[in-house]
Write a protein that holds these residues in place. Structure first.
Motif, mmCIF file in Angstrom:
data_model
loop_
_atom_site.group_PDB
_atom_site.id
_atom_site.type_symbol
_atom_site.label_atom_id
_atom_site.label_comp_id
_atom_site.label_asym_id
_atom_site.label_seq_id
_atom_site.Cartn_x
_atom_site.Cartn_y
_atom_site.Cartn_z
ATOM 1 N N ALA A 120 18.650 42.806 40.870
ATOM 2 C CA ALA A 120 17.141 42.714 41.598
ATOM 3 C C ALA A 120 16.713 43.876 42.846
ATOM 4 C CB ALA A 120 17.059 41.420 42.217
ATOM 5 N N SER A 121 17.731 45.203 42.854
ATOM 6 C CA SER A 121 17.341 45.431 44.028
ATOM 7 C C SER A 121 18.476 46.754 43.957
ATOM 8 C CB SER A 121 18.282 44.918 45.358
ATOM 9 O OG SER A 121 17.964 46.112 46.161
ATOM 10 N N THR A 122 18.133 47.978 43.728
ATOM 11 C CA THR A 122 18.936 49.146 43.505
ATOM 12 C C THR A 122 19.984 49.741 44.000
ATOM 13 O OG1 THR A 122 17.224 50.490 44.504
ATOM 14 C CG2 THR A 122 16.699 50.103 42.118
ATOM 15 N N THR A 123 20.312 48.447 45.090
ATOM 16 C CA THR A 123 21.585 49.175 46.298
ATOM 17 C C THR A 123 21.831 47.328 46.948
ATOM 18 O OG1 THR A 123 19.715 48.854 48.357
ATOM 19 C CG2 THR A 123 19.588 51.223 46.594
ATOM 20 N N GLY A 124 23.315 48.238 47.252
ATOM 21 C CA GLY A 124 23.834 46.867 48.189
ATOM 22 C C GLY A 124 24.814 46.952 46.676
ATOM 23 N N TRP A 125 25.426 47.404 45.680
ATOM 24 C CA TRP A 125 26.322 46.527 44.738
ATOM 25 C C TRP A 125 27.468 47.475 44.908
ATOM 26 C CZ3 TRP A 125 25.401 42.725 41.349
ATOM 27 C CH2 TRP A 125 24.097 42.446 41.568
ATOM 28 N N ASP A 126 27.386 47.813 45.869
ATOM 29 C CA ASP A 126 29.081 49.493 45.474
ATOM 30 C C ASP A 126 30.153 48.163 45.710
ATOM 31 O OD1 ASP A 126 27.328 51.060 46.183
ATOM 32 O OD2 ASP A 126 27.557 51.545 47.997
ATOM 33 N N THR A 127 30.188 47.395 46.599
ATOM 34 C CA THR A 127 31.771 46.525 46.445
ATOM 35 C C THR A 127 31.485 46.079 45.388
ATOM 36 O OG1 THR A 127 31.187 45.892 49.032
ATOM 37 C CG2 THR A 127 32.818 43.904 47.939
ATOM 38 N N VAL A 128 31.106 44.893 44.606
ATOM 39 C CA VAL A 128 30.783 44.704 43.439
ATOM 40 C C VAL A 128 31.096 45.574 42.196
ATOM 41 C CG1 VAL A 128 29.615 43.543 41.500
ATOM 42 C CG2 VAL A 128 29.295 42.487 43.646
ATOM 43 N N LEU A 129 30.728 46.720 42.896
ATOM 44 C CA LEU A 129 30.628 47.903 41.333
ATOM 45 C C LEU A 129 32.615 48.206 41.044
ATOM 46 C CD1 LEU A 129 27.901 49.726 41.848
ATOM 47 C CD2 LEU A 129 28.743 48.536 40.002
ATOM 48 N N GLN A 130 33.014 48.689 42.987
ATOM 49 C CA GLN A 130 34.479 48.725 43.195
ATOM 50 C C GLN A 130 35.136 48.198 42.920
ATOM 51 O OE1 GLN A 130 34.093 49.650 46.926
ATOM 52 N NE2 GLN A 130 33.313 51.429 46.777
ATOM 53 N N ASP A 131 35.081 46.320 43.062
ATOM 54 C CA ASP A 131 35.917 45.244 42.753
ATOM 55 C C ASP A 131 35.894 45.202 41.018
ATOM 56 O OD1 ASP A 131 36.733 45.165 45.450
ATOM 57 O OD2 ASP A 131 35.549 43.060 45.321
ATOM 58 N N ALA A 132 34.873 45.216 40.937
ATOM 59 C CA ALA A 132 34.941 45.113 39.066
ATOM 60 C C ALA A 132 35.742 46.654 38.499
ATOM 61 C CB ALA A 132 33.268 44.886 38.794
ATOM 62 N N GLN A 133 35.573 47.830 38.418
ATOM 63 C CA GLN A 133 36.549 48.310 38.516
ATOM 64 C C GLN A 133 38.101 48.425 38.433
ATOM 65 O OE1 GLN A 133 35.995 53.112 39.984
ATOM 66 N NE2 GLN A 133 34.659 52.529 37.958
ATOM 67 N N ALA A 134 38.266 47.659 40.238
ATOM 68 C CA ALA A 134 39.931 47.323 40.138
ATOM 69 C C ALA A 134 40.151 46.272 39.073
ATOM 70 C CB ALA A 134 39.860 46.530 41.326
ATOM 71 N N ALA A 135 39.272 45.674 38.763
ATOM 72 C CA ALA A 135 40.242 43.938 37.976
ATOM 73 C C ALA A 135 39.639 44.463 36.893
ATOM 74 C CB ALA A 135 38.894 42.566 38.134
ATOM 75 N N GLY A 136 39.263 46.023 36.331
ATOM 76 C CA GLY A 136 39.472 46.195 34.502
ATOM 77 C C GLY A 136 37.613 45.229 33.949
ATOM 78 N N THR A 137 37.145 44.961 34.657
ATOM 79 C CA THR A 137 35.574 43.871 34.357
ATOM 80 C C THR A 137 34.721 45.280 34.000
ATOM 81 O OG1 THR A 137 35.453 41.983 35.322
ATOM 82 C CG2 THR A 137 33.637 42.863 35.217
ATOM 83 N N GLN A 138 34.236 45.273 32.699
ATOM 84 C CA GLN A 138 33.711 46.325 32.432
ATOM 85 C C GLN A 138 31.853 46.181 32.723
ATOM 86 O OE1 GLN A 138 35.180 49.008 28.975
ATOM 87 N NE2 GLN A 138 35.454 47.502 28.854
#
Length: 345
Positions: A120-138
């Protein structure tokens, strides 16, 4: 998918012991959401992953009631990501970025294989993206982009929103008006669609002395709000000759206000009307000359996303990081019934 290799090892051990074994899929439940809806599932699912394990996906989308475009986009995603097609899917729909982010975070914690995002917004997703990468979620983006480094997502199947805006503004400039007095009705502020469709128009208004905003307001994709904005301009008595609405629903709201005031619009009318998306009824309004222009925004991205996931499951990387859905602008002078039938949703 992340369990596949462990599953293969387990199967080898089981076979060597001549014993029987099985596997089970964990449920993927989104965080606190009155708008989320589980995918429909069937009992005879296909088995695209090794060992027959379903690919788990979390799908974060916007509210399907937002527009005809969103309804078609959401329906296509739900039709694709089913057990019959090899997926265990959880869906969440909300136009609130904070709620989307919280639910996405929960899906990552639930260890989905893929997180599909229409933010819904282009910003604010940094933590989700980092956590997904650490968890192996693509992560695969669809419909809308994020302000993030490309390394944080595996692919994006999106509309080129700045190109949509530029194509529309170029068309408007080609109409050769002596003066452009514009009612600009914006979508959800901060969304990729709003930023792209606003950007080109803002640049043109800033560069040209005969391009002016009579008003520039957000209707947040809402038809009734767009009608109110337009009615307020009519009541003010300020002259205008262009309605540039950032989706078709808002354009329809503006037209309702014009009609109520007896103001002509469309081909040979006093006001140019412009919208965006893929609604068949809007195509028909352009075809009949009631509207002048519609920028196609293609909602049918699910098949491409599915193809990317299946390639990744087979060990193949996407040929392109960002895939733009084919789109173009249509006007009342060149649109055909064949175009309406081909592109209308």
């Amino acid at each position: 998918m992340k369990k596949v290799f462990c599953l293969l090892l387990t199967l080898c051990m089981v076979l060597s012991l001549a014993a029987c074994g099985g596997n089970s899929d964990g449920d993927t439940a989104p965080a606190d959401s009155g708008n989320s809806a589980p995918a429909d599932t069937g009992s005879d699912a296909q088995e695209p992953a090794a060992g027959g394990e379903l690919i788990t996906v979390g799908v974060i989308n916007n509210d399907p009631n937002e527009s005809g475009y969103r309804t078609a986009n959401d329906a296509a995603m739900r039709a694709m990501f089913t057990e019959e097609n090899g997926y265990k899917a959880t869906f969440y729909n909300n136009n609130d970025a904070a709620q989307q982010i919280a639910t996405a975070q929960q899906m990552v914690q639930d260890e989905v294989d893929f997180l599909l995002l229409s933010p819904a917004s282009t910003t604010g997703w940094d933590t989700v993206l980092q956590d997904a990468q650490a968890a192996g979620t693509q992560i695969i983006l669809f419909d809308r982009m994020l302000e993030a480094d490309e390394s944080m997502y595996v692919a994006a199947v999106v509309s080129d929103m700045p190109a949509e805006g530029q194509t529309a503004v170029d068309w408007l400039a080609a109409q050769g008006l002596d003066e452009y007095n514009i009612i600009h009705i914006q979508g959800h502020m901060g969304s990729d669609a709003q930023l792209g469709r606003t950007g080109a128009l803002d640049a043109k208004v800033a560069a040209e002395g005969n391009w002016n905003y009579v008003t520039q307001q957000t209707a947040d994709w809402d038809e009734a709000t767009a009608r109110t904005i337009t009615q307020s301009v009519i009541d003010s008595g300020k002259p205008f000759n262009v309605v540039y609405a950032e989706n078709n629903g808002m354009a329809r709201g503006a037209v309702a206000a014009l009609d109520a005031a007896g103001i002509t619009h469309g081909k040979d009318g006093d006001v140019i009307v412009m919208g965006f998306d893929s609604d068949k009824w809007a195509f028909e309004a352009v075809l009949e000359g009631s509207w002048n222009y519609m920028g196609l925004c293609n909602p049918l991205q699910a098949e491409t996303v599915d193809s990317i996931i299946k390639d990744l499951a087979a060990g193949k990387q996407p040929a392109q990081k960002i895939i733009y859905t084919p789109e173009q602008g249509f006007d009342c002078d060149t649109l055909t019934q064949a175009d309406v039938d081909t592109y209308g949703t």
